[in-house]
Motif scaffolding. Structure first.
Motif, mmCIF file in Angstrom:
data_model
loop_
_atom_site.group_PDB
_atom_site.id
_atom_site.type_symbol
_atom_site.label_atom_id
_atom_site.label_comp_id
_atom_site.label_asym_id
_atom_site.label_seq_id
_atom_site.Cartn_x
_atom_site.Cartn_y
_atom_site.Cartn_z
ATOM 1 N N UNK A 111 74.058 33.444 21.194
ATOM 2 C CA UNK A 111 73.219 33.484 22.395
ATOM 3 C C UNK A 111 71.828 32.916 22.111
ATOM 4 N N UNK A 112 71.288 33.218 20.923
ATOM 5 C CA UNK A 112 69.975 32.676 20.562
ATOM 6 C C UNK A 112 70.055 31.162 20.402
ATOM 7 N N UNK A 113 71.144 30.661 19.820
ATOM 8 C CA UNK A 113 71.328 29.214 19.695
ATOM 9 C C UNK A 113 71.377 28.567 21.074
ATOM 10 N N UNK A 114 72.113 29.192 21.990
ATOM 11 C CA UNK A 114 72.212 28.657 23.351
ATOM 12 C C UNK A 114 70.845 28.634 24.026
ATOM 13 N N UNK A 158 78.447 29.128 17.616
ATOM 14 C CA UNK A 158 78.685 30.111 16.552
ATOM 15 C C UNK A 158 78.512 29.524 15.154
ATOM 16 N N UNK A 159 78.912 28.260 14.960
ATOM 17 C CA UNK A 159 78.759 27.637 13.641
ATOM 18 C C UNK A 159 77.284 27.405 13.316
ATOM 19 N N UNK A 160 76.515 26.966 14.308
ATOM 20 C CA UNK A 160 75.068 26.790 14.091
ATOM 21 C C UNK A 160 74.425 28.139 13.792
ATOM 22 N N UNK A 161 74.818 29.157 14.565
ATOM 23 C CA UNK A 161 74.268 30.491 14.342
ATOM 24 C C UNK A 161 74.574 31.006 12.952
ATOM 25 N N UNK A 162 75.800 30.765 12.471
ATOM 26 C CA UNK A 162 76.164 31.219 11.125
ATOM 27 C C UNK A 162 75.337 30.507 10.064
ATOM 28 N N UNK A 204 60.249 22.883 14.800
ATOM 29 C CA UNK A 204 61.093 22.578 13.639
ATOM 30 C C UNK A 204 62.479 23.194 13.794
ATOM 31 N N UNK A 205 62.531 24.436 14.303
ATOM 32 C CA UNK A 205 63.834 25.077 14.458
ATOM 33 C C UNK A 205 64.656 24.411 15.551
ATOM 34 N N UNK A 206 63.998 24.023 16.651
ATOM 35 C CA UNK A 206 64.727 23.347 17.727
ATOM 36 C C UNK A 206 65.309 22.026 17.236
ATOM 37 N N UNK A 207 64.535 21.297 16.423
ATOM 38 C CA UNK A 207 65.028 20.039 15.872
ATOM 39 C C UNK A 207 66.243 20.272 14.983
ATOM 40 N N UNK A 208 66.184 21.321 14.172
ATOM 41 C CA UNK A 208 67.306 21.628 13.287
ATOM 42 C C UNK A 208 68.556 21.974 14.088
ATOM 43 N N UNK A 226 66.149 25.135 25.821
ATOM 44 C CA UNK A 226 64.771 24.664 25.689
ATOM 45 C C UNK A 226 64.731 23.198 25.237
ATOM 46 N N UNK A 227 65.634 22.833 24.307
ATOM 47 C CA UNK A 227 65.698 21.452 23.839
ATOM 48 C C UNK A 227 66.047 20.519 24.985
#
Length: 480
Positions: A452-455, A441-445, A425-429, A460-461
């Motif tokens: 780095x976690x978003x990247x 950075x915008x997704x992370x915010x 679910x989080x990967x899809x989001x 993985x996606x």
């Protein structure tokens, strides 16, 4: 906060203001370390507030009882003293009062008599209004075997904390939510939630509660790595005076050894966990103790653990509680009476939405069928258990089911160790936000993640979708 409180105390304070300052100091200590040291100061402040501010006294008594609950077996007589003092305070009908009444009943009257009060408390809690109560409400939901309630409250709390920007409360909400996902067998989603919690906890300088990560490690990680994490948690719990964490660490070790088939080690760990009386622990550890004792050839221990579980399970009366009780009955019953209990265990755990427990019940049923010489029936149950456990990533239990299948004469095809093609679910989001043109950075915010976690999630996606860049992402999602 301690510096601000010290500055406030420099001025002339009336008794209520002085008690309020002491309360803030004690609450700050509780937030940093919910172990034994936090309880006595909170109890002292709560007593002072009784004649000054009844609402503040009630909230402080709840914090004192909660600190003693977390101290557990390492707290000596703290829980009894806090609960007895709190019982004399008018509790009120709000969520705080209901939860205080329920925990006091649990501490002084026992888990069974406390079930009605804890249920009333859980019904009264609204995560959009009572987010600060989740640290006690989530384990209370597990204590009364209400998996759906635990999942709903933690999911709502995560959503509200994100929307409200309550960063100090979000890591705990995330780890409680991850714990419910593990029980459902959604290991990948739980790992994503914990990764988000760890990134956020690191950013705000507050440790993430480790209970869910310990359970996930016990099921998913290689044995040496899982044991190292568990031993670190035992040392940390003893140093901090946090008995609830100590019990969870011993529970994780019992799960790990039951998975690998090391019954003596699982029995030792489960006994260590069951020696305490921490909130939400007995209902999880007693089934492990029954299984380990049966496998280790200790029928008296198994029967005693089954009887303790029966008291809790019948008082709760949920599919979860009656499902694990049915499994304990199957393990301890005479051979001619076992199968009906196995079938009930599978049906009830499945009805409760607990995919992990359903798969483990099918594994035990399949093992019993093989020992009874019913190879064809055993293959069906063991194959279903293996597919579910391997799909979750419960490596040790999947390996155990594979060995049992091989013993029936069936060849088990090794699953690929590569990632699943299905996005969490989080990967899809994250993928959809990336398609919308948002930067890391915008997704992370938006999701309270580090860039780095978003990247990491996007890599993985890309691997799951078989693409190499964001330009291909929209088409890949559409095709999927």
């Amino acid at each position: 906060m301690p510096d601000l409180v010290s500055a406030a105390e420099l001025g002339p304070l009336d008794p209520l203001q002085q008690a309020g300052a002491e309360r803030l100091r004690a609450q700050a200590a509780l937030a940093l370390n919910p172990g034994r040291a936090a309880g006595p100061p909170l109890l002292a402040v709560a007593r002072r507030l009784e004649d000054l501010d009844s609402g503040a006294a009630r909230e402080t008594y709840l914090a004192a009882v909660g600190a003693a609950v977390h101290a557990g077996r390492l707290g000596g007589d703290d829980l009894r003293r806090a609960a007895e003092a709190a019982r004399g305070v008018p509790a009120g009908d709000d969520a705080t009062g209901r939860l205080l009444t329920g925990l006091v009943a649990w501490a002084l009257d026992g888990p069974g008599p406390a079930v009605p009060e804890l249920r009333l408390a859980l019904d009264a809690i609204d995560p959009t209004r009572d987010l600060d109560l989740l640290w006690l409400a989530a384990p209370a939901a597990h204590e009364v075997f209400q998996a759906g309630t635990a999942h709903r409250l933690s999911a709502q709390a995560v959503g509200f904390a994100r929307a409200a920007g309550a960063l100090s409360l979000l890591p705990a909400a995330l780890t409680f939510h991850a714990g419910t996902l593990v029980l459902m067998g959604r290991f990948a989603d739980a790992a994503d939630v914990l990764a988000e919690g760890e990134a956020l906890a690191s950013a705000i300088g507050r440790p993430l509660p480790p209970e869910a990560s310990l359970t996930l490690a016990a099921y998913r990680d290689p044995e040496p790595e899982a044991l190292r994490r568990i031993e670190d948690a035992v040392a940390d719990a003893e140093a901090r005076g946090e008995g609830i964490l100590l019990g969870q660490a011993w529970l994780a070790k019992a799960v790990l050894h039951n998975g690998t088939g090391n019954a003596p080690a699982a029995l030792h760990a489960a006994r260590q966990a069951a020696d305490g009386a921490e909130l939400a622990l007995a209902g999880r550890v007693l089934p492990e103790l029954v299984e380990a004792a049966v496998r280790a050839g200790e029928p008296t221990v198994a029967t005693g653990a089954r009887d303790r579980l029966a008291e809790l399970a019948t008082a709760a009366g949920t599919d979860w509680s009656l499902g694990v009780l049915a499994l304990a009955d199957a393990l301890t019953a005479a051979p001619g009476r076992a199968e009906a209990h196995y079938l009930e265990a599978v049906a009830r755990c499945d009805a409760a939405g607990l995919g992990l427990l359903t798969a483990r019940a099918r594994l035990l049923h399949g093992e019993w069928l093989r020992r009874e010489g019913r190879r064809a029936d055993a293959r069906a149950e063991l194959r279903a258990a293996h597919d579910a456990l391997a799909g979750m990533g419960a490596g040790a239990f999947a390996g155990r089911s594979a060995r049992e299948l091989a013993a029936t004469g069936e060849t088990v095809r090794k699953r690929s160790d590569g990632p699943s093609d299905e996005l969490t679910a989080q990967e899809t989001q994250i993928a959809r936000l990336a398609v919308a043109g948002q930067t890391n950075p915008e997704i992370g915010a938006a999701l309270f993640l580090s860039p780095r976690t978003v990247e990491w999630h996007l890599r993985k996606v890309f691997a799951k979708l078989g693409i190499t860049s964001r330009r291909e992402l929209a088409a890949a999602l559409r095709d999927g």
